[in-house]
Design an enzyme around this catalytic site. Structure first.
Site: not given
Length: 210
Positions: A204, A109, A105, A201
């Site tokens: 992670d 944006t 990603r 996340d």
């Protein structure tokens, strides 16, 4: 709500997701919980797999009994976080084939970009389960399913441990023909497009790269 959207409210799923959310939950425990939630969710998501009868012999007599039919299952994790859910599904269906879709990603944006796509053979004949722990904006999920459909996939399910309402709506609107299974529907996305309250996340935390 769309008939193809399933929010799984099983107490064990909810308990384990809460443990995943806790900031102090370490990598090893987070991986284990991800695996366990994937198993519990997979049990629900795979209840409509096709069956056929075969002739077998038990210690007492011959009989006709059901087994999985056809080309069976394809598991397709979205890299990298989706890898954390694969073993849970394989524990249920060890014969399943595994494909991979690599997306990242853009941090500005928030749009997904593909860097890898490899699917099992005869994909058009298989039930396909796409895995990603987090359904946030829905961009990666929509893109992954676009790729699968372009290669002939038809019978598609999507599994996310946690979803944001925005991502769930986007995916359901873009692909109304697929079944979507979520462990929990959270409140919203924040300004950086992370799910809140979320769990951070997932990639992670699964791979210890925090």
């Amino acid at each position: 709500m769309n008939d193809n959207i399933f929010i799984l409210d099983h107490p064990l799923i909810q308990h384990k997701i809460t443990m995943m959310r806790v900031r102090s939950t370490g990598t090893n425990e987070f991986r284990r919980l991800t695996d366990e939630v994937a198993i519990l969710m997979g049990y629900e998501a795979l209840r409509d797999l096709p069956l056929k009868n075969i002739d077998i012999e038990t210690p007492l007599q011959k009989c006709s009994a059901p087994v999985l039919a056809g080309k069976k299952l394809a598991i397709v994790p979205i890299l990298r976080a989706g890898l954390g859910m694969v073993n849970g599904l394989l524990s249920l269906v060890p014969s399943a084939k595994v494909g991979h879709i690599g997306l990242y990603r853009d941090h500005i944006t928030h749009e997904p970009h593909e860097y890898y796509c490899k699917l099992p053979d005869s994909i058009e004949e298989r039930t396909i389960v796409v895995l990603d722990p987090m359904l946030a904006t829905g961009g990666s999920a929509c893109t992954a399913i676009d790729f699968i459909k372009q290669q002939g996939g038809k019978h598609i399910k999507f599994m996310a441990i946690i979803a944001a309402p925005e991502g769930l709506k986007k995916l359901a609107d873009a692909h109304p023909d697929i079944q979507i299974y979520c462990g929990h529907l959270d409140e919203c996305l924040n300004d950086e497009c992370y799910i809140c309250p979320g769990l951070g996340d997932a990639g992670d935390r699964i791979f210890g790269t925090i």
